[in-house]
Design a protein around this motif. Structure first.
Motif, PDB file in Angstrom:
ATOM      1  N   HIS A 274       0.848  -1.193   0.000  1.00 42.54           N
ATOM      2  CA  HIS A 274       0.000   0.000   0.000  1.00 42.54           C
ATOM      3  C   HIS A 274       0.883   1.243   0.000  1.00 42.54           C
ATOM      4  O   HIS A 274       2.017   1.225   0.491  1.00 42.54           O
ATOM      5  CB  HIS A 274      -0.906   0.019   1.234  1.00 42.54           C
ATOM      6  CG  HIS A 274      -1.703  -1.239   1.408  1.00 42.54           C
ATOM      7  ND1 HIS A 274      -2.829  -1.507   0.663  1.00 42.54           N
ATOM      8  CD2 HIS A 274      -1.534  -2.295   2.241  1.00 42.54           C
ATOM      9  CE1 HIS A 274      -3.332  -2.677   1.034  1.00 42.54           C
ATOM     10  NE2 HIS A 274      -2.563  -3.180   1.990  1.00 42.54           N
TER      11      HIS A 274
ATOM     12  N   GLY B 252       5.064  -1.435   5.683  1.00 42.40           N
ATOM     13  CA  GLY B 252       4.193  -2.495   6.172  1.00 42.40           C
ATOM     14  C   GLY B 252       3.273  -2.083   7.291  1.00 42.40           C
ATOM     15  O   GLY B 252       2.495  -2.907   7.796  1.00 42.40           O
TER      16      GLY B 252
ATOM     17  N   VAL C 133      -3.539  -2.502   6.501  1.00 44.50           N
ATOM     18  CA  VAL C 133      -2.986  -3.841   6.694  1.00 44.50           C
ATOM     19  C   VAL C 133      -3.822  -4.561   7.746  1.00 44.50           C
ATOM     20  O   VAL C 133      -4.037  -4.055   8.851  1.00 44.50           O
ATOM     21  CB  VAL C 133      -1.512  -3.775   7.133  1.00 44.50           C
ATOM     22  CG1 VAL C 133      -1.006  -5.170   7.495  1.00 44.50           C
ATOM     23  CG2 VAL C 133      -0.668  -3.179   6.019  1.00 44.50           C
TER      24      VAL C 133
END
Length: 271
Positions: free
Chosen positions: A184, A224, A229
């Protein structure tokens, strides 16, 4: 042993031979000249004498004494005496202005670093409110501050372009190893705070204390710790869900059935 250098000019032998006179001139000035390295005739009226310099910190330097006098005169005079570097002299590095020496990370607590008056990264940006009614002046100043006005200097186009390129190519740009491995981008992250002004669409500040907290990041950067997420399900490895063997149906084939009967017969025989 001294050496006479050929300058191509007519020589006055009295001046070229005036080694002791040139040495005494240095001694009278408080210096301690070393060996005589040579002499150079500078025409009929001058000659230059060179002596090894025994001055601490000046390795390879030499004294240069210019002796002058008319060819038909008996009196000599010293025109100048200077300390000059030789071919193998120890020299200081070329001087660089401080504005070109300062590098990112040099600024420490208590240091003062002023931008030059003609800094191409800045342009005048003040706002004049003296013609506004005193009652409304504070309100105008508050609005001006919110939209970035009221400062004496603002970023120029070049200043914005330099910053944008530096941030885009840096550690928090899309070409970094972290960004290349992320699924992302920051532009879609809930921790991303877009900056105001001309760079609004391209950069923001990360508000995730476990990521690039407080850093200017490109909207195309990613890591991350993106807000989208999802946590890993199951109790197994973070890379794989737990292995559910309760959902497997055991099927007996003919081959496996024959093997089972053979094993049972062997067990009965042994018993």
């Amino acid at each position: 042993m001294s050496v006479a250098f050929d300058s191509g000019a007519p020589a006055n032998s009295a001046l070229v031979d005036a080694v002791a006179f040139a040495r005494d001139a240095l001694i009278a000035d408080g210096e301690k000249p070393g060996d005589h390295l040579g002499a150079r005739a500078e025409g009929d009226y001058a000659a230059t004498h060179y002596f090894a310099a025994q001055v601490p910190g000046y390795r390879g330097w030499q004294w240069c004494v210019v002796v002058a006098g008319a060819p038909d005169a008996t009196g000599l005079t010293v025109s100048e005496a200077v300390l000059l570097p030789g071919d193998d002299a120890l020299l200081a590095p070329e001087w660089v202005p401080w504005v070109d020496r300062v590098a990112p990370g040099d600024l420490g607590p208590g240091d003062m670093l002023a931008a030059p008056e003609d800094d191409p990264r800045l342009v005048p940006g003040q706002i004049d409110t003296l013609d506004v009614d005193p009652v409304d002046r504070d309100q105008v100043g508050q609005v001006a501050g919110e939209i970035g006005l009221g400062r004496k200097r603002l970023l120029s186009f070049d200043g914005r372009a330099d910053a944008a390129q530096r941030w885009y190519d840096g550690e928090f740009g899309p070409a970094s190893a972290m960004a290349r491995s992320a699924r992302h981008s920051c532009g879609t992250c809930g921790f991303y705070l877009p900056i105001v002004g001309a760079l609004h669409g391209a950069f923001g500040v990360c508000a995730n204390e476990l990521a690039a907290d407080g850093r200017a990041v490109s909207a195309d950067y990613g890591c991350g710790a993106h807000s989208d997420v999802r946590p890993v399900t199951g109790g197994g490895s973070p890379a794989y869900d737990a292995y559910d063997d309760g959902a497997i149906e055991v099927v007996t084939t003919a081959k496996s059935a024959g093997a089972a009967e053979s094993s049972a017969a062997d067990a009965a025989t042994q018993a």
